[in-house]
Design an enzyme around this catalytic site. Structure first.
Site, PDB file in Angstrom:
ATOM      1  N   CYS A   6       0.852  -1.181   0.000  1.00 52.06           N
ATOM      2  CA  CYS A   6       0.000   0.000   0.000  1.00 52.06           C
ATOM      3  C   CYS A   6       0.888   1.232   0.000  1.00 52.06           C
ATOM      4  O   CYS A   6       2.009   1.194   0.509  1.00 52.06           O
ATOM      5  CB  CYS A   6      -0.936   0.107   1.192  1.00 52.06           C
ATOM      6  SG  CYS A   6      -2.069  -1.265   1.376  1.00 52.06           S
ATOM      7  N   ARG A  18       3.678  -0.308  -5.022  1.00 48.65           N
ATOM      8  CA  ARG A  18       3.423  -0.842  -3.681  1.00 48.65           C
ATOM      9  C   ARG A  18       2.059  -1.531  -3.579  1.00 48.65           C
ATOM     10  O   ARG A  18       1.791  -2.225  -2.608  1.00 48.65           O
ATOM     11  CB  ARG A  18       3.479   0.286  -2.646  1.00 48.65           C
ATOM     12  CG  ARG A  18       4.817   0.951  -2.547  1.00 48.65           C
ATOM     13  CD  ARG A  18       4.754   2.056  -1.534  1.00 48.65           C
ATOM     14  NE  ARG A  18       4.680   1.527  -0.198  1.00 48.65           N
ATOM     15  CZ  ARG A  18       5.718   1.398   0.610  1.00 48.65           C
ATOM     16  NH1 ARG A  18       6.894   1.783   0.218  1.00 48.65           N
ATOM     17  NH2 ARG A  18       5.586   0.894   1.810  1.00 48.65           N
ATOM     18  N   TRP A  30      -3.072  -2.580  -1.555  1.00 45.00           N
ATOM     19  CA  TRP A  30      -2.821  -4.001  -1.805  1.00 45.00           C
ATOM     20  C   TRP A  30      -3.619  -4.713  -0.717  1.00 45.00           C
ATOM     21  O   TRP A  30      -3.291  -4.633   0.466  1.00 45.00           O
ATOM     22  CB  TRP A  30      -1.324  -4.299  -1.694  1.00 45.00           C
ATOM     23  CG  TRP A  30      -0.998  -5.715  -2.025  1.00 45.00           C
ATOM     24  CD1 TRP A  30      -0.766  -6.243  -3.266  1.00 45.00           C
ATOM     25  CD2 TRP A  30      -0.864  -6.798  -1.094  1.00 45.00           C
ATOM     26  NE1 TRP A  30      -0.494  -7.579  -3.160  1.00 45.00           N
ATOM     27  CE2 TRP A  30      -0.550  -7.947  -1.852  1.00 45.00           C
ATOM     28  CE3 TRP A  30      -0.968  -6.914   0.286  1.00 45.00           C
ATOM     29  CZ2 TRP A  30      -0.342  -9.194  -1.259  1.00 45.00           C
ATOM     30  CZ3 TRP A  30      -0.773  -8.157   0.871  1.00 45.00           C
ATOM     31  CH2 TRP A  30      -0.457  -9.274   0.102  1.00 45.00           C
ATOM     32  N   ASN A  57      -1.540   1.902   5.996  1.00 42.63           N
ATOM     33  CA  ASN A  57      -0.697   0.863   5.436  1.00 42.63           C
ATOM     34  C   ASN A  57      -0.346  -0.048   6.598  1.00 42.63           C
ATOM     35  O   ASN A  57       0.108   0.433   7.624  1.00 42.63           O
ATOM     36  CB  ASN A  57       0.552   1.550   4.852  1.00 42.63           C
ATOM     37  CG  ASN A  57       1.486   0.586   4.192  1.00 42.63           C
ATOM     38  OD1 ASN A  57       1.168  -0.573   4.065  1.00 42.63           O
ATOM     39  ND2 ASN A  57       2.629   1.097   3.769  1.00 42.63           N
ATOM     40  N   GLU A 106      15.065 -19.235  -8.692  1.00 33.22           N
ATOM     41  CA  GLU A 106      14.795 -17.864  -9.106  1.00 33.22           C
ATOM     42  C   GLU A 106      14.095 -17.857 -10.477  1.00 33.22           C
ATOM     43  O   GLU A 106      13.149 -17.101 -10.697  1.00 33.22           O
ATOM     44  CB  GLU A 106      16.116 -17.070  -9.131  1.00 33.22           C
ATOM     45  CG  GLU A 106      16.029 -15.649  -9.631  1.00 33.22           C
ATOM     46  CD  GLU A 106      15.089 -14.735  -8.844  1.00 33.22           C
ATOM     47  OE1 GLU A 106      14.585 -15.128  -7.783  1.00 33.22           O
ATOM     48  OE2 GLU A 106      14.824 -13.631  -9.335  1.00 33.22           O
ATOM     49  N   GLU A 132       5.565 -15.636 -11.197  1.00 25.20           N
ATOM     50  CA  GLU A 132       4.977 -14.337 -10.843  1.00 25.20           C
ATOM     51  C   GLU A 132       4.605 -13.510 -12.059  1.00 25.20           C
ATOM     52  O   GLU A 132       3.660 -12.742 -12.023  1.00 25.20           O
ATOM     53  CB  GLU A 132       5.851 -13.553  -9.863  1.00 25.20           C
ATOM     54  CG  GLU A 132       7.173 -13.120 -10.372  1.00 25.20           C
ATOM     55  CD  GLU A 132       7.996 -12.371  -9.320  1.00 25.20           C
ATOM     56  OE1 GLU A 132       7.447 -11.620  -8.523  1.00 25.20           O
ATOM     57  OE2 GLU A 132       9.228 -12.559  -9.326  1.00 25.20           O
ATOM     58  N   HIS A 153      13.599 -38.421  -6.206  1.00 29.52           N
ATOM     59  CA  HIS A 153      12.984 -38.589  -4.869  1.00 29.52           C
ATOM     60  C   HIS A 153      11.542 -38.087  -4.849  1.00 29.52           C
ATOM     61  O   HIS A 153      10.987 -37.822  -3.788  1.00 29.52           O
ATOM     62  CB  HIS A 153      13.833 -37.855  -3.825  1.00 29.52           C
ATOM     63  CG  HIS A 153      15.226 -38.379  -3.762  1.00 29.52           C
ATOM     64  ND1 HIS A 153      15.526 -39.622  -3.268  1.00 29.52           N
ATOM     65  CD2 HIS A 153      16.400 -37.859  -4.204  1.00 29.52           C
ATOM     66  CE1 HIS A 153      16.832 -39.838  -3.376  1.00 29.52           C
ATOM     67  NE2 HIS A 153      17.379 -38.771  -3.952  1.00 29.52           N
ATOM     68  N   LYS A 170       5.424  -4.461  -4.869  1.00 28.86           N
ATOM     69  CA  LYS A 170       6.881  -4.382  -4.857  1.00 28.86           C
ATOM     70  C   LYS A 170       7.465  -4.454  -3.454  1.00 28.86           C
ATOM     71  O   LYS A 170       8.440  -5.128  -3.209  1.00 28.86           O
ATOM     72  CB  LYS A 170       7.280  -3.069  -5.542  1.00 28.86           C
ATOM     73  CG  LYS A 170       8.773  -2.857  -5.659  1.00 28.86           C
ATOM     74  CD  LYS A 170       9.331  -3.666  -6.794  1.00 28.86           C
ATOM     75  CE  LYS A 170      10.824  -3.582  -6.924  1.00 28.86           C
ATOM     76  NZ  LYS A 170      11.340  -4.784  -7.587  1.00 28.86           N
TER      77      LYS A 170
HETATM   78  C1  F6R Z   1      10.336 -11.431  -6.761  1.00 28.43           C
HETATM   79  C2  F6R Z   1      10.485 -10.365  -5.806  1.00 28.43           C
HETATM   80  C3  F6R Z   1      10.218 -10.666  -4.375  1.00 28.43           C
HETATM   81  C4  F6R Z   1      11.155  -9.853  -3.469  1.00 28.43           C
HETATM   82  C5  F6R Z   1      10.776 -10.049  -1.993  1.00 28.43           C
HETATM   83  C6  F6R Z   1      11.738  -9.324  -1.076  1.00 28.43           C
HETATM   84  O1  F6R Z   1      10.639 -10.996  -8.048  1.00 28.43           O
HETATM   85  O2  F6R Z   1      10.798  -9.254  -6.155  1.00 28.43           O
HETATM   86  O3  F6R Z   1      10.307 -12.028  -4.097  1.00 28.43           O
HETATM   87  O4  F6R Z   1      12.463 -10.267  -3.699  1.00 28.43           O
HETATM   88  O5  F6R Z   1       9.488  -9.574  -1.790  1.00 28.43           O
HETATM   89  O6  F6R Z   1      11.757  -7.964  -1.355  1.00 28.43           O
HETATM   90  P1  F6R Z   1      12.948  -7.044  -0.870  1.00 28.43           P
HETATM   91  O7  F6R Z   1      14.160  -7.457  -1.647  1.00 28.43           O
HETATM   92  O8  F6R Z   1      12.514  -5.647  -1.184  1.00 28.43           O
HETATM   93  O9  F6R Z   1      13.118  -7.303   0.591  1.00 28.43           O
END
Ligand code: F6R
Length: 605
Positions: free
Chosen positions: A2, A27, A74, A98, A478, A485, A501, A600
């Site tokens: 948020c 956000r 959010w 927030n 990753e 996502e 396994h 984000k």
């Molecule tokens: C995936 C992604 C998230 C962040 C996670 C941690 O692409 O961006 O998995 O890596 O939310 O965020 P930070 O790095 O800001 O602590």
């Protein structure tokens, strides 16, 4: 998550609030709203969906007022619709929030018993009604203090008052909140990024603190209602880089920026003249560090996982890694001989910040590897190693992951050197290879054409699998996370040796399986695991850095990345996986910069 914005000015604020909300959309982006004050009236407008929708509403029906608050949401409590969008207003106050109020059900019950009616399903509305109730007997500041005492959970708040048309009150507990200073107006924001286009003078609230801002003044109070002074930070002006330029979206820009990200990061830490790494002021004498514990969430956790392989290979230090949301609740044995490293792009992730707080309470030394140097995590740690990646706007992390890997590798090299775990010659070679990394990344990005072809093959897939061994295992994780996502296609990341396994049962005719196999000590083993997948009908996409054409039959596509050394392979092998996720999402017309259900900066638990 948020985003909050508040502006107190001597001119109309709604358009500036909208512009700031657009910056805060990373956000949260499931609903948006604004409230301004005019002629002792609260003008509240809100909608589900993006800020663009809110802008259209304001275009048809403008909101006047020199004081206002705005929010992008959010959803946590209540579905993302107009009623649940913030602000939440009564006849007297309007609130943006927030965080999460953990005792909202209890508080709601008590308020309902007193005759208050709720319009939304949110936890935030209890704050609106508690402040409204307090205002009967108290002034705005006193009402906010009284309300905060009743709240459990985390929050950043922005509150305006119908009968006090010149002020905004902000409060913080757990969720970040900043204020910005300007000549004829002042600002409240959930992070400095949203404020940067308006000012570079920023103060950050600490937990328990409250601020009262008007167009000409900002006052701060601690949790005991004492007036306090706050330091003003002049934040770096990297605003211009937060522009898409000619790219379709931020994510593609950020992927293609990576040669520069690497160059900047390497040049910040490598002293080419002395052929050494510029890292000093360790919080613990390097030779005395017994254990390193690396902590992060999501992609940042994956960078910790890669770093574990590096530290184990290059230093004599024991290494542990942990997911922040697990770390914070475990019964851990802390030691002052350990260094606790927190990895976070935003520096605001709630679980990582809470894990750091626990370390501080246990009086152990902490280091943070962050992109946002003004962030909570950076400010709260003993030692900060910035990744210098510049603003990352795409919700899926790309260049920040790369920056985290580079900084962790540089830290590992430096520690191995000062502890005499590595000989001088190998140290110098590793540094020279690091300097070649930006060019190698640029070459790797040229594989985009092949990846576009590869992406087509994922369109009809029901799922996919990413396999790797050693430091390629976290890269597999990753790659799978990025694909999930961005394209909403199910993807599993596995250590290739684990297939038999259990996960081998998932392999069926045509299932796309990405094998990440650099020429390292695991290579032959990974080849055997690949054969097992081929034998069961898996469609193999083989990503490697070896020149020799192996397994020419039965491999759908073989992609080669440049080779510098085994330590840098995971960094280069990541690039094709970012591009793959990007192109599958593009073909599926997904919202690349704002994938569904995500945000984000995850500032709630
Ligand atoms: C995936 C992604 C998230 C962040 C996670 C941690 O692409 O961006 O998995 O890596 O939310 O965020 P930070 O790095 O800001 O602590």
């Amino acid at each position: 998550m948020c985003g909050i914005i508040g502006i107190a000015s001597n001119k109309s604020v709604s358009m500036n609030i909208i512009n700031s909300l657009k910056k805060l959309e990373y956000r949260g982006y499931d609903s948006a709203g604004i409230a301004t004050l005019t002629n002792n009236t609260i003008n509240e407008k809100k909608c589900s969906g993006r800020v663009e929708e809110l802008e259209k509403i304001l275009f048809k029906n403008p909101s006047e007022g020199n004081v206002g608050i705005g929010h992008v949401r959010w959803a946590t409590h209540g579905i993302p619709n107009t009623l649940n969008a913030h602000p939440h207003s009564s006849e007297k106050v309007s609130v943006v929030h927030n965080g999460i109020i953990e005792n909202s059900d209890e508080l709601k019950k008590t308020l309902e018993e007193k005759g208050f009616k709720f319009k939304s399903e949110t936890d935030t509305e209890v704050i609106t009604l508690l402040v409204t109730e307090s205002l009967k007997k108290s002034d705005p500041l006193e009402s906010v203090f009284k309300t905060l005492k009743k709240l459990k959970g985390s929050f950043a708040l922005g509150i305006i008052f119908k009968n006090h048309t010149d002020i905004i009150i902000g409060a913080r507990r757990g969720s970040p909140l900043a204020v910005g200073y300007s000549k004829e107006e002042n600002y409240l924001g959930s992070d400095s990024y949203a404020l940067k286009s308006m000012t570079n003078k920023i103060s950050y609230l600490d937990d328990g603190e409250i601020c009262v801002l008007s167009k000409s003044e900002i006052s701060f109070f601690d949790a005991n209602q004492n007036k306090i002074n706050k330091k003003i930070h002049i934040v770096s002006d990297d605003e211009n880089t937060a522009d898409k330029g000619d790219y379709k979206n931020f994510m593609s820009k950020e992927i293609f920026e990576q040669p520069n990200t690497a160059k900047k990061c390497v040049s910040e830490y490598i002293d080419s003249l002395k052929k050494d790494i510029n890292i000093y002021n360790f919080p613990i004498t390097p030779g005395e560090i017994e254990k390193i514990i690396l902590i992060g969430c999501g992609t940042a956790y994956h960078s910790c996982l890669v770093a574990k392989y590096w530290f184990e290979e290059l230093t004599s230090i024991e290494v542990e890694i942990d997911i922040a949301s697990e770390f914070r609740y475990r019964n851990l044995k802390f030691s002052t001989k350990n260094l606790y490293i927190f990895v976070s792009q935003s520096g605001e992730t709630a679980d990582t910040a809470a894990a750091l707080e626990i370390c501080k309470k246990n009086k152990v030394k902490t280091c943070s590897v962050v992109n946002v140097v003004e962030s909570t995590i950076a400010r709260n740690s003993d030692w900060v190693l910035p990744i210098h990646a510049g603003p990352e706007i795409g919700v899926a992390s790309t260049k920040a992951f790369l920056g985290q890997l580079i900084v962790l590798y540089i830290l590992c090299l430096k520690l191995s050197s000062v502890r005499n775990d590595i000989d001088k010659k190998s140290y110098n070679i590793n540094i020279e290879n690091l300097k070649k990394l930006p060019d190698a990344i640029a070459k790797t990005l040229k594989s985009e054409g092949d990846i576009q072809i590869m992406a087509q093959e994922f369109l009809k897939a029901r799922g996919s699998m990413f396999l790797g061994r050693g430091s390629s295992f976290p890269i597999a994780l990753e790659g799978a996370l990025k694909l999930k996502e961005l394209s909403y296609l199910h993807a599993e990341g596995y250590p290739a040796g684990e297939m038999k396994h259990g996960p081998l049962a998932l392999i069926e005719e045509g299932l796309p399986v990405i094998v990440i196999a650099p020429k390292d000590k695991y290579f032959e083993k990974t080849l055997s695991n690949t054969q097992e997948v081929i034998a069961r009908g898996g469609k193999i996409f083989f990503i490697t850095d070896i020149k020799k054409r192996l397994l020419s039959t039965n491999i759908r596509l073989r992609l080669r990345v440049p080779h510098l050394d085994n330590f840098l392979s995971p960094i280069l092998l990541t690039i094709p996986l970012q591009l793959l996720a990007y192109h599958v999402a593009l073909l599926k017309s997904c919202d690349i910069d704002k994938p569904r259900n995500l945000a984000k900066s995850v500032t709630v638990e």
